[in-house]
Design a protein around this motif. Structure first.
Motif, PDB file in Angstrom:
ATOM      1  N   VAL A  57       0.837  -1.188   0.000  1.00 47.28           N
ATOM      2  CA  VAL A  57       0.000   0.000   0.000  1.00 47.28           C
ATOM      3  C   VAL A  57       0.877   1.243   0.000  1.00 47.28           C
ATOM      4  CG1 VAL A  57      -1.744   1.293   1.263  1.00 47.28           C
ATOM      5  CG2 VAL A  57      -1.873  -1.195   1.184  1.00 47.28           C
ATOM      6  N   TRP A  58       0.539   2.187  -0.836  1.00 46.05           N
ATOM      7  CA  TRP A  58       1.258   3.462  -0.951  1.00 46.05           C
ATOM      8  C   TRP A  58       0.374   4.556  -0.368  1.00 46.05           C
ATOM      9  CZ3 TRP A  58       0.330   8.185  -3.034  1.00 46.05           C
ATOM     10  CH2 TRP A  58       1.419   9.018  -3.309  1.00 46.05           C
ATOM     11  N   THR A  59       0.969   5.454   0.398  1.00 41.72           N
ATOM     12  CA  THR A  59       0.210   6.583   0.928  1.00 41.72           C
ATOM     13  C   THR A  59       0.931   7.877   0.592  1.00 41.72           C
ATOM     14  OG1 THR A  59       1.320   6.399   3.075  1.00 41.72           O
ATOM     15  CG2 THR A  59      -0.789   5.264   2.827  1.00 41.72           C
ATOM     16  N   PRO A  60       0.187   8.954   0.319  1.00 37.25           N
ATOM     17  CA  PRO A  60       0.818  10.222  -0.052  1.00 37.25           C
ATOM     18  C   PRO A  60       1.420  10.919   1.158  1.00 37.25           C
ATOM     19  CG  PRO A  60      -1.538  10.514   0.132  1.00 37.25           C
ATOM     20  CD  PRO A  60      -1.275   9.039   0.331  1.00 37.25           C
ATOM     21  N   THR A  61       2.274  11.898   0.907  1.00 37.70           N
ATOM     22  CA  THR A  61       2.794  12.734   1.979  1.00 37.70           C
ATOM     23  C   THR A  61       1.657  13.596   2.523  1.00 37.70           C
ATOM     24  OG1 THR A  61       3.342  14.545   0.489  1.00 37.70           O
ATOM     25  CG2 THR A  61       5.040  12.852   0.831  1.00 37.70           C
ATOM     26  N   PRO A  62       1.795  14.108   3.742  1.00 39.89           N
ATOM     27  CA  PRO A  62       0.748  15.000   4.279  1.00 39.89           C
ATOM     28  C   PRO A  62       0.509  16.212   3.383  1.00 39.89           C
ATOM     29  CG  PRO A  62       2.231  14.292   6.038  1.00 39.89           C
ATOM     30  CD  PRO A  62       2.834  13.811   4.752  1.00 39.89           C
ATOM     31  N   GLU A  63       1.584  16.732   2.781  1.00 40.42           N
ATOM     32  CA  GLU A  63       1.434  17.891   1.897  1.00 40.42           C
ATOM     33  C   GLU A  63       0.611  17.542   0.670  1.00 40.42           C
ATOM     34  OE1 GLU A  63       4.213  16.756   3.114  1.00 40.42           O
ATOM     35  OE2 GLU A  63       5.111  18.355   4.345  1.00 40.42           O
ATOM     36  N   ALA A  64       0.910  16.377   0.053  1.00 34.24           N
ATOM     37  CA  ALA A  64       0.163  15.948  -1.125  1.00 34.24           C
ATOM     38  C   ALA A  64      -1.294  15.650  -0.768  1.00 34.24           C
ATOM     39  CB  ALA A  64       0.818  14.715  -1.740  1.00 34.24           C
ATOM     40  N   LYS A  65      -1.515  15.048   0.393  1.00 35.27           N
ATOM     41  CA  LYS A  65      -2.870  14.749   0.853  1.00 35.27           C
ATOM     42  C   LYS A  65      -3.676  16.028   1.028  1.00 35.27           C
ATOM     43  CE  LYS A  65      -5.925  11.838   2.751  1.00 35.27           C
ATOM     44  NZ  LYS A  65      -6.470  10.660   2.057  1.00 35.27           N
ATOM     45  N   ALA A  66      -3.047  17.049   1.636  1.00 32.36           N
ATOM     46  CA  ALA A  66      -3.736  18.326   1.853  1.00 32.36           C
ATOM     47  C   ALA A  66      -4.062  19.000   0.521  1.00 32.36           C
ATOM     48  CB  ALA A  66      -2.876  19.244   2.719  1.00 32.36           C
ATOM     49  N   LYS A  67      -3.127  18.944  -0.414  1.00 36.71           N
ATOM     50  CA  LYS A  67      -3.345  19.544  -1.730  1.00 36.71           C
ATOM     51  C   LYS A  67      -4.468  18.823  -2.466  1.00 36.71           C
ATOM     52  CE  LYS A  67      -0.631  21.143  -5.718  1.00 36.71           C
ATOM     53  NZ  LYS A  67       0.713  21.124  -6.350  1.00 36.71           N
ATOM     54  N   ALA A  68      -4.488  17.496  -2.378  1.00 35.28           N
ATOM     55  CA  ALA A  68      -5.543  16.718  -3.022  1.00 35.28           C
ATOM     56  C   ALA A  68      -6.907  17.065  -2.423  1.00 35.28           C
ATOM     57  CB  ALA A  68      -5.266  15.224  -2.871  1.00 35.28           C
ATOM     58  N   THR A  69      -6.937  17.239  -1.113  1.00 37.17           N
ATOM     59  CA  THR A  69      -8.197  17.601  -0.443  1.00 37.17           C
ATOM     60  C   THR A  69      -8.706  18.948  -0.929  1.00 37.17           C
ATOM     61  OG1 THR A  69      -7.586  16.323   1.532  1.00 37.17           O
ATOM     62  CG2 THR A  69      -9.300  17.996   1.793  1.00 37.17           C
ATOM     63  N   ARG A  70      -7.801  19.918  -1.083  1.00 33.91           N
ATOM     64  CA  ARG A  70      -8.207  21.239  -1.589  1.00 33.91           C
ATOM     65  C   ARG A  70      -8.779  21.128  -2.996  1.00 33.91           C
ATOM     66  NH1 ARG A  70      -3.313  22.904   0.787  1.00 33.91           N
ATOM     67  NH2 ARG A  70      -2.271  22.972  -1.250  1.00 33.91           N
ATOM     68  N   PHE A  71      -8.102  20.358  -3.850  1.00 32.28           N
ATOM     69  CA  PHE A  71      -8.588  20.180  -5.216  1.00 32.28           C
ATOM     70  C   PHE A  71      -9.974  19.543  -5.226  1.00 32.28           C
ATOM     71  CE2 PHE A  71      -4.084  19.986  -7.243  1.00 32.28           C
ATOM     72  CZ  PHE A  71      -4.051  21.362  -7.269  1.00 32.28           C
ATOM     73  N   ARG A  72     -10.192  18.563  -4.357  1.00 34.60           N
ATOM     74  CA  ARG A  72     -11.485  17.873  -4.330  1.00 34.60           C
ATOM     75  C   ARG A  72     -12.596  18.792  -3.823  1.00 34.60           C
ATOM     76  NH1 ARG A  72      -8.381  12.627  -2.503  1.00 34.60           N
ATOM     77  NH2 ARG A  72      -8.299  11.546  -4.522  1.00 34.60           N
ATOM     78  N   ILE A  73     -12.274  19.645  -2.868  1.00 33.42           N
ATOM     79  CA  ILE A  73     -13.279  20.586  -2.369  1.00 33.42           C
ATOM     80  C   ILE A  73     -13.679  21.568  -3.466  1.00 33.42           C
ATOM     81  CG2 ILE A  73     -13.656  22.511  -0.775  1.00 33.42           C
ATOM     82  CD1 ILE A  73     -11.944  20.988   1.273  1.00 33.42           C
ATOM     83  N   ILE A  74     -12.684  22.108  -4.180  1.00 30.96           N
ATOM     84  CA  ILE A  74     -12.978  23.045  -5.269  1.00 30.96           C
ATOM     85  C   ILE A  74     -13.773  22.347  -6.366  1.00 30.96           C
ATOM     86  CG2 ILE A  74     -11.985  24.531  -7.046  1.00 30.96           C
ATOM     87  CD1 ILE A  74      -9.560  24.910  -5.188  1.00 30.96           C
ATOM     88  N   ALA A  75     -13.376  21.103  -6.698  1.00 27.74           N
ATOM     89  CA  ALA A  75     -14.106  20.344  -7.720  1.00 27.74           C
ATOM     90  C   ALA A  75     -15.554  20.127  -7.303  1.00 27.74           C
ATOM     91  CB  ALA A  75     -13.417  19.001  -7.957  1.00 27.74           C
ATOM     92  N   ALA A  76     -15.766  19.791  -6.027  1.00 26.63           N
ATOM     93  CA  ALA A  76     -17.123  19.563  -5.529  1.00 26.63           C
ATOM     94  C   ALA A  76     -17.960  20.835  -5.629  1.00 26.63           C
ATOM     95  CB  ALA A  76     -17.071  19.070  -4.085  1.00 26.63           C
ATOM     96  N   VAL A  77     -17.351  21.983  -5.341  1.00 27.78           N
ATOM     97  CA  VAL A  77     -18.069  23.262  -5.441  1.00 27.78           C
ATOM     98  C   VAL A  77     -18.456  23.539  -6.891  1.00 27.78           C
ATOM     99  CG1 VAL A  77     -17.843  25.771  -5.189  1.00 27.78           C
ATOM    100  CG2 VAL A  77     -17.022  24.255  -3.375  1.00 27.78           C
ATOM    101  N   LEU A  78     -17.512  23.320  -7.822  1.00 32.13           N
ATOM    102  CA  LEU A  78     -17.802  23.534  -9.235  1.00 32.13           C
ATOM    103  C   LEU A  78     -18.924  22.621  -9.715  1.00 32.13           C
ATOM    104  CD1 LEU A  78     -14.201  23.911 -10.743  1.00 32.13           C
ATOM    105  CD2 LEU A  78     -15.840  25.718 -10.208  1.00 32.13           C
ATOM    106  N   TRP A  79     -18.876  21.363  -9.289  1.00 33.34           N
ATOM    107  CA  TRP A  79     -19.933  20.424  -9.684  1.00 33.34           C
ATOM    108  C   TRP A  79     -21.275  20.803  -9.081  1.00 33.34           C
ATOM    109  CZ3 TRP A  79     -16.420  15.586  -8.628  1.00 33.34           C
ATOM    110  CH2 TRP A  79     -15.619  15.359  -9.766  1.00 33.34           C
ATOM    111  N   ALA A  80     -21.259  21.269  -7.828  1.00 36.02           N
ATOM    112  CA  ALA A  80     -22.506  21.678  -7.178  1.00 36.02           C
ATOM    113  C   ALA A  80     -23.140  22.854  -7.921  1.00 36.02           C
ATOM    114  CB  ALA A  80     -22.241  22.050  -5.719  1.00 36.02           C
ATOM    115  N   VAL A  81     -22.314  23.809  -8.341  1.00 37.68           N
ATOM    116  CA  VAL A  81     -22.831  24.953  -9.104  1.00 37.68           C
ATOM    117  C   VAL A  81     -23.380  24.477 -10.452  1.00 37.68           C
ATOM    118  CG1 VAL A  81     -22.228  27.144 -10.209  1.00 37.68           C
ATOM    119  CG2 VAL A  81     -21.279  26.581  -7.963  1.00 37.68           C
TER     120      VAL A  81
END
Length: 298
Positions: free
Chosen positions: A34-58
């Motif tokens: 199993v591979w896991t991302p660094t905390p920095e990469a995880k945080a960046k991915a979370t930000r991208f997913r939140i923005i994507a979710a907002v765009l999709w919601a709109v």
């Protein structure tokens, strides 16, 4: 001697190396590490997913406005309907691109089949949700004539297809893929370090490979970890890594065979390793028979 590349090599820094559960001897016993991302990469991915979710919601909100208000007008305001369709498509594609980048930073595991499919194909699913009901209701609308339905419905279908294509993950990343690629590179070279160019879809074992020395968009070769290569948009390690390693990177066939044996779970015994010093030493060595590079890449 291997010819030194003429292109400038640029290192892509990572804050910390990517983490893999069960590394070392214990990790080699796992059938699917199993591979896991660094905390920095995880945080960046979370930000991208939140923005994507907002765009999709709109986007879905615009679809709802078109369904529950625009299509109920007599007559239907065609220019507004078309603007809403196009705007919904742009928001859907924007969300999908961000979601895909998040998946490169923080991929799902193939072991969880349902989550793996949904996480990688969510962009396409959202595109269908955002357009299919609207397109159906356009063709069923009693306040529009045949010409209007053909125009609005046709535009809707085209935008739906484009948004769905952008949403599909054709080469879905996975934790298992990242772990295997990192293992290959580390076992072969002794460090997590690969090379790629802008515009290419794969990354390579060393900077001497002809494929990374061909003319590229910015005339540079990038080097960094496997995770950094994926973050830069590369889909995978080249399938020709074995021939690259022996033809251009100075590794022996014995070293490549040792890596393949470990990947297959056939780890050499101590006695076999002592008889094959090349399999123990991950450092590149020159093969006198390979002093002249072939004209084409491996």
């Amino acid at each position: 001697m291997t010819e030194t590349p003429k292109k400038k090599v640029v290192r892509v820094e990572s804050p910390k190396p990517a983490q893999r559960a069960g590394g070392g001897a214990e990790g080699s016993e796992r059938s699917e590490p199993v591979w896991t991302p660094t905390p920095e990469a995880k945080a960046k991915a979370t930000r991208f997913r939140i923005i994507a979710a907002v765009l999709w919601a709109v986007a879905i909100g615009l679809e709802a406005f078109a369904i529950f208000w625009v299509l109920k007008q007599v007559p239907v305001i065609m220019w507004l309907l078309i603007v809403l369709i196009v705007a919904t498509g742009i928001l859907s594609v924007g969300g999908s691109l961000l979601w895909k980048q998040a998946n490169r930073l923080d991929p799902a595991s193939k072991n969880d089949t349902a989550r793996f499919f949904v996480q990688n194909q969510l962009g396409a699913i959202i595109a269908i949700i955002a357009f299919l009901p609207l397109i159906i209701l356009i063709f069923m609308n009693k306040n529009m004539d045949g010409k209007q339905k053909a125009l609005a419905g046709g535009i809707g279908i085209v935008v739906l297809l484009v948004a769905t294509l952008f949403g599909i993950s054709w080469d879905s990343p996975s934790q298992e893929q990242y772990a295997e690629e990192t293992n290959i590179i580390e076992q072969l070279t002794g460090e997590d370090n690969v090379f790629w160019v802008k515009g290419g879809s794969v990354f390579h074992v060393c900077e001497a490979v002809p494929d990374v020395n061909k003319e590229s968009k910015d005339g540079q070769i990038y080097q960094g970890t496997v995770a950094a290569a994926h973050e830069a948009g590369k889909d995978r390690l080249t399938k020709r890594w074995q021939s690259e390693a022996t033809k251009y990177c100075g590794y022996t066939e014995e070293q490549v065979a040792a890596v393949e044996a470990k990947l297959a779970g056939d780890t050499p015994t101590d006695e076999q390793q002592s008889q094959d010093p090349g399999a123990q030493d991950p450092a590149p060595t020159e093969d006198p028979a390979q002093t002249e590079e072939p004209a084409n890449a491996g």
